[in-house]
Each structure stands twice: as structure tokens, then as C-alpha cells.
Design a protein around this motif. Structure first.
Motif, PDB file in Angstrom:
ATOM      1  N   ALA A 115       0.795  -1.041  -0.217  1.00  0.00           N
ATOM      2  CA  ALA A 115       0.155  -0.045  -0.100  1.00  0.00           C
ATOM      3  C   ALA A 115       0.809   1.047   0.132  1.00  0.00           C
ATOM      4  O   ALA A 115       1.812   1.400   1.073  1.00  0.00           O
ATOM      5  CB  ALA A 115      -0.848  -0.032   1.242  1.00  0.00           C
ATOM      6  N   VAL A 116       0.944   2.101  -0.901  1.00  0.00           N
ATOM      7  CA  VAL A 116       1.641   3.173  -1.085  1.00  0.00           C
ATOM      8  C   VAL A 116       0.803   4.403  -1.103  1.00  0.00           C
ATOM      9  O   VAL A 116      -0.120   4.682  -1.890  1.00  0.00           O
ATOM     10  CB  VAL A 116       2.252   3.380  -2.482  1.00  0.00           C
ATOM     11  CG1 VAL A 116       3.341   4.204  -2.717  1.00  0.00           C
ATOM     12  CG2 VAL A 116       3.142   1.590  -2.882  1.00  0.00           C
ATOM     13  N   PHE A 117       1.526   5.518  -0.251  1.00  0.00           N
ATOM     14  CA  PHE A 117       1.001   6.851   0.187  1.00  0.00           C
ATOM     15  C   PHE A 117       1.796   7.471  -0.314  1.00  0.00           C
ATOM     16  O   PHE A 117       3.138   7.494  -0.035  1.00  0.00           O
ATOM     17  CB  PHE A 117       0.757   6.957   1.639  1.00  0.00           C
ATOM     18  CG  PHE A 117      -0.325   5.890   2.051  1.00  0.00           C
ATOM     19  CD1 PHE A 117      -1.464   6.446   2.629  1.00  0.00           C
ATOM     20  CD2 PHE A 117       0.145   4.767   2.605  1.00  0.00           C
ATOM     21  CE1 PHE A 117      -2.402   5.498   3.048  1.00  0.00           C
ATOM     22  CE2 PHE A 117      -0.777   3.804   3.423  1.00  0.00           C
ATOM     23  CZ  PHE A 117      -1.990   4.504   3.454  1.00  0.00           C
ATOM     24  N   THR A 118       1.702   8.554  -0.940  1.00  0.00           N
ATOM     25  CA  THR A 118       2.408   9.791  -1.385  1.00  0.00           C
ATOM     26  C   THR A 118       1.893  11.186  -0.740  1.00  0.00           C
ATOM     27  O   THR A 118       0.735  11.384  -0.659  1.00  0.00           O
ATOM     28  CB  THR A 118       2.338  10.149  -2.993  1.00  0.00           C
ATOM     29  OG1 THR A 118       2.862   8.768  -3.499  1.00  0.00           O
ATOM     30  CG2 THR A 118       3.278  11.047  -3.413  1.00  0.00           C
ATOM     31  N   THR A 160       7.216   9.049  -0.286  1.00  0.00           N
ATOM     32  CA  THR A 160       6.082   7.785  -0.093  1.00  0.00           C
ATOM     33  C   THR A 160       6.456   6.985   1.178  1.00  0.00           C
ATOM     34  O   THR A 160       7.495   6.850   1.438  1.00  0.00           O
ATOM     35  CB  THR A 160       6.125   7.016  -1.381  1.00  0.00           C
ATOM     36  OG1 THR A 160       7.611   6.198  -1.593  1.00  0.00           O
ATOM     37  CG2 THR A 160       5.934   7.773  -2.644  1.00  0.00           C
ATOM     38  N   VAL A 161       5.417   6.464   1.255  1.00  0.00           N
ATOM     39  CA  VAL A 161       5.356   5.545   2.450  1.00  0.00           C
ATOM     40  C   VAL A 161       4.649   4.434   1.873  1.00  0.00           C
ATOM     41  O   VAL A 161       3.658   4.254   1.462  1.00  0.00           O
ATOM     42  CB  VAL A 161       4.611   6.153   3.818  1.00  0.00           C
ATOM     43  CG1 VAL A 161       4.584   5.042   4.797  1.00  0.00           C
ATOM     44  CG2 VAL A 161       5.219   7.210   4.386  1.00  0.00           C
ATOM     45  N   SER A 162       5.529   3.077   1.976  1.00  0.00           N
ATOM     46  CA  SER A 162       4.875   1.911   1.365  1.00  0.00           C
ATOM     47  C   SER A 162       4.770   0.847   2.624  1.00  0.00           C
ATOM     48  O   SER A 162       5.545   0.721   3.316  1.00  0.00           O
ATOM     49  CB  SER A 162       5.721   1.147   0.418  1.00  0.00           C
ATOM     50  OG  SER A 162       6.012   2.066  -0.856  1.00  0.00           O
ATOM     51  N   ILE A 163       3.528   0.090   2.718  1.00  0.00           N
ATOM     52  CA  ILE A 163       3.171  -0.698   3.643  1.00  0.00           C
ATOM     53  C   ILE A 163       2.780  -1.972   3.153  1.00  0.00           C
ATOM     54  O   ILE A 163       2.101  -2.162   2.404  1.00  0.00           O
ATOM     55  CB  ILE A 163       2.195  -0.020   4.481  1.00  0.00           C
ATOM     56  CG1 ILE A 163       2.732   1.180   5.209  1.00  0.00           C
ATOM     57  CG2 ILE A 163       1.652  -1.073   5.599  1.00  0.00           C
ATOM     58  CD1 ILE A 163       1.600   2.376   5.759  1.00  0.00           C
ATOM     59  N   THR A 164       3.521  -3.175   3.857  1.00  0.00           N
ATOM     60  CA  THR A 164       3.074  -4.250   3.733  1.00  0.00           C
ATOM     61  C   THR A 164       2.592  -4.838   4.942  1.00  0.00           C
ATOM     62  O   THR A 164       3.257  -4.580   5.941  1.00  0.00           O
ATOM     63  CB  THR A 164       4.471  -5.369   3.276  1.00  0.00           C
ATOM     64  OG1 THR A 164       5.003  -4.771   1.960  1.00  0.00           O
ATOM     65  CG2 THR A 164       3.955  -6.916   2.921  1.00  0.00           C
ATOM     66  N   TYR A 165       1.420  -5.664   4.739  1.00  0.00           N
ATOM     67  CA  TYR A 165       0.691  -6.133   6.170  1.00  0.00           C
ATOM     68  C   TYR A 165       0.768  -7.481   6.228  1.00  0.00           C
ATOM     69  O   TYR A 165       0.387  -8.095   5.099  1.00  0.00           O
ATOM     70  CB  TYR A 165      -0.603  -5.764   5.962  1.00  0.00           C
ATOM     71  CG  TYR A 165      -1.425  -5.947   7.484  1.00  0.00           C
ATOM     72  CD1 TYR A 165      -0.990  -5.643   8.659  1.00  0.00           C
ATOM     73  CD2 TYR A 165      -2.546  -6.479   7.278  1.00  0.00           C
ATOM     74  CE1 TYR A 165      -1.845  -5.925   9.795  1.00  0.00           C
ATOM     75  CE2 TYR A 165      -3.325  -7.196   8.249  1.00  0.00           C
ATOM     76  CZ  TYR A 165      -2.766  -6.699   9.626  1.00  0.00           C
ATOM     77  OH  TYR A 165      -3.626  -6.915  10.538  1.00  0.00           O
ATOM     78  N   VAL A 166       1.184  -8.403   7.116  1.00  0.00           N
ATOM     79  CA  VAL A 166       1.099  -9.534   7.465  1.00  0.00           C
ATOM     80  C   VAL A 166       0.116 -10.039   8.425  1.00  0.00           C
ATOM     81  O   VAL A 166       0.185  -9.684   9.632  1.00  0.00           O
ATOM     82  CB  VAL A 166       2.379 -10.207   7.689  1.00  0.00           C
ATOM     83  CG1 VAL A 166       2.329 -11.818   8.042  1.00  0.00           C
ATOM     84  CG2 VAL A 166       3.335 -10.145   6.738  1.00  0.00           C
ATOM     85  N   LEU A 167      -0.977 -10.725   8.137  1.00  0.00           N
ATOM     86  CA  LEU A 167      -1.963 -11.444   9.209  1.00  0.00           C
ATOM     87  C   LEU A 167      -1.802 -12.875   9.329  1.00  0.00           C
ATOM     88  O   LEU A 167      -1.789 -13.701   8.614  1.00  0.00           O
ATOM     89  CB  LEU A 167      -3.394 -10.900   8.592  1.00  0.00           C
ATOM     90  CG  LEU A 167      -4.602 -11.204   9.379  1.00  0.00           C
ATOM     91  CD1 LEU A 167      -4.346 -10.747  10.670  1.00  0.00           C
ATOM     92  CD2 LEU A 167      -5.747 -11.104   8.685  1.00  0.00           C
ATOM     93  N   GLN A 168      -1.750 -13.136  10.603  1.00  0.00           N
ATOM     94  CA  GLN A 168      -1.724 -14.500  11.032  1.00  0.00           C
ATOM     95  C   GLN A 168      -2.656 -14.774  11.818  1.00  0.00           C
ATOM     96  O   GLN A 168      -3.346 -14.044  12.762  1.00  0.00           O
ATOM     97  CB  GLN A 168      -0.393 -14.725  11.573  1.00  0.00           C
ATOM     98  CG  GLN A 168       0.769 -14.509  10.884  1.00  0.00           C
ATOM     99  CD  GLN A 168       2.188 -14.460  11.878  1.00  0.00           C
ATOM    100  OE1 GLN A 168       2.132 -14.219  12.770  1.00  0.00           O
ATOM    101  NE2 GLN A 168       3.411 -15.064  10.924  1.00  0.00           N
ATOM    102  N   ALA A 169      -3.039 -16.155  11.992  1.00  0.00           N
ATOM    103  CA  ALA A 169      -3.886 -16.630  12.924  1.00  0.00           C
ATOM    104  C   ALA A 169      -3.460 -17.958  13.475  1.00  0.00           C
ATOM    105  O   ALA A 169      -2.578 -18.752  12.773  1.00  0.00           O
ATOM    106  CB  ALA A 169      -5.508 -17.249  11.909  1.00  0.00           C
ATOM    107  N   SER A 170      -3.581 -18.084  14.759  1.00  0.00           N
ATOM    108  CA  SER A 170      -2.910 -19.324  15.291  1.00  0.00           C
ATOM    109  C   SER A 170      -4.171 -19.745  16.469  1.00  0.00           C
ATOM    110  O   SER A 170      -5.054 -18.998  17.058  1.00  0.00           O
ATOM    111  CB  SER A 170      -1.779 -19.189  16.078  1.00  0.00           C
ATOM    112  OG  SER A 170      -1.966 -17.895  17.011  1.00  0.00           O
TER     113      SER A 170
END
Length: 173
Positions: A115-118, A160-170
Motif C-alpha cells: 500500500a503506497v501513500f504519497t 512515499t510510505v509503502s506498507i506491507t501487512y502480514v496477518l496470522q491466525a493461530s
């Protein structure tokens, strides 16, 4: 009520990169854990009753202005401890997940493109959130998660700010 046999847990985190207008890496945060909100957990439970679950999720930035806290009870309509950073040139919040995202594997899912924000003004990012509404500054939809950064990220117009998101279930006893 009896004690559950397993504890289902959702958690995740953000990977963040900040770049100059020319693409030079200015800063990187390897992992910032998030808090999954009460309303999001209720939405998951309601899906078992056949209630519609949001089909897409979007990323937003939390401003340092007037920031005090992120709370588990926060919703998109009511989050008194923070405001959304709106000094960006994006027309809408960038997409994080939808039905075209890569399938989950090993109880984990990650957005396929950052997700990129400028920035279109000087601003300071205090945190990040995930919501089901793509309207910048919008107050409807489900707030999935939010996280405060370990250090504020100030950025200037064109960065720019670039964001990667990791979602986990356990689950576990």
C-alpha cells in the motif's frame, strides 16, 4: 459456559518503507505489531451466523497530531485517541486485501503489492490502521486493526510510505 479447548488468535504486523521523491530509501521498519479491534473480532464471529463479512480491506495512516492512544474498543466511527493523516495525494486509502489477493497459506496472508501513500504536505505518521472503507477521512466501515509505530515517521511532500501487512491466525490451548 465451559472453557474453550483452543484459543483462536489473530495478529499481524506492518513492514514500512519511506522513500524520497527520487526513490531513495529514507527509512525502514521491519515489523510493527498491531492490535486487532473488538469490532473486527465480532465481525468474524458474526460471519458464522451468515452475516456478510467485508470483502475488501484498506490501509490508512494515523497522524501524530493530537495522538494519545489506540484502544481495542476503537471503531471507524469512534477513535478518540487518534485521527487519520489526510495530507496525502492518494484519492482513496490503498487496498490491502480483497478476493484477488494471494490465498492464505500456513495460517498467514500478506498483501501482494505494498500500500503506497504519497505525501502532498509535511506530516508525521504515528501509526497505521486497516479498515473496510477506502474513503480517506471516512468514519464508516469496520476497523480491523491499528498499530502505533515505535518511532514517528515524518515525511515531506513527494515522499512515499509503502506498507506491507502480514496477518496470522493461530490456536493453542
Amino acid at each position: 459456559m465451559t472453557k474453550p479447548f483452543d484459543n483462536l488468535r489473530f495478529g499481524g504486523g506492518f513492514y514500512i518503507e519511506r522513500r524520497s521523491p527520487g526513490g531513495v530509501l529514507l527509512g525502514k521498519r521491519s515489523f510493527v505489531p498491531n492490535r486487532v479491534m473488538n469490532a473486527a473480532m465480532n465481525a468474524i464471529l458474526e460471519a458464522f451466523r451468515g452475516t456478510a463479512f467485508p470483502s475488501a480491506w484498506y490501509c490508512g495512516l494515523i497522524s501524530s497530531t493530537s495522538f494519545s492512544a489506540i484502544a481495542a474498543a476503537d471503531t471507524m466511527a469512534s477513535h478518540a485517541g487518534w485521527t487519520e493523516l489526510t495530507g496525502i495525494s492518494n484519492a482513496t486509502r490503498p487496498l490491502i486485501f480483497d478476493s484477488t489477493s494471494p490465498a492464505s497459506a500456513s495460517q498467514q496472508i500478506t498483501n501482494s503489492a505494498a500500500a503506497v501513500f504519497t505525501a502532498n504536505a509535511v506530516g508525521t505518521v504515528k501509526g497505521i490502521f486497516i479498515a473496510s472503507n477506502n474513503t480517506i477521512g471516512g468514519t464508516t466501515g469496520t476497523l480491523w486493526a491499528a498499530s502505533q509505530l515505535t518511532a514517528d515517521q515524518q515525511f515531506s511532500s513527494g515522499e512515499t510510505v509503502s506498507i506491507t501487512y502480514v496477518l496470522q491466525a493461530s490456536s493453542g490451548a
